[in-house]
Design a protein around this motif. Sequence first.
Motif: not given
Length: 123
Positions: A52-53, A55, A57, A59-61, A64
């Motif tokens: 997901f890196w 993607k 920010w 969505q990543f957060n 994660f």
Amino acid sequence: MLKKLIKLDLFLLLILAILFFVLPILKWAGLVLGVGLSAISIHVSAWILEAFWDKEWNQFNKVFFLSLVGRFFIVVLLLGILLGTTKIDEIYFTVSFIISYLCYSITEMIFFTKILEKKSSKN
């Protein structure tokens, strides 16, 4: 990041292989289960970071931090199940889990920081 974690796995595997010849089977099993449980959790985190890196920010957060909470509850559940249903040495299991989890977490944060630095230097 996963490749670097595998190098750490190999180092820990070497230590566990040496301890196999020194410790009784129940203590050795506790060590293997403790290290294995922490390794699985951190490898899932590394996979999520890599997947997901790139993607957006937000969505990543979201992914994660949801995975962080999910992994926490799964690890606590598995800890309870393992300690409640098996005859492994609880001290060896718990200590090996805590030490290996800290080791993996520190390694993960170092890699994560390096990735953030690379990303910020590109922008």
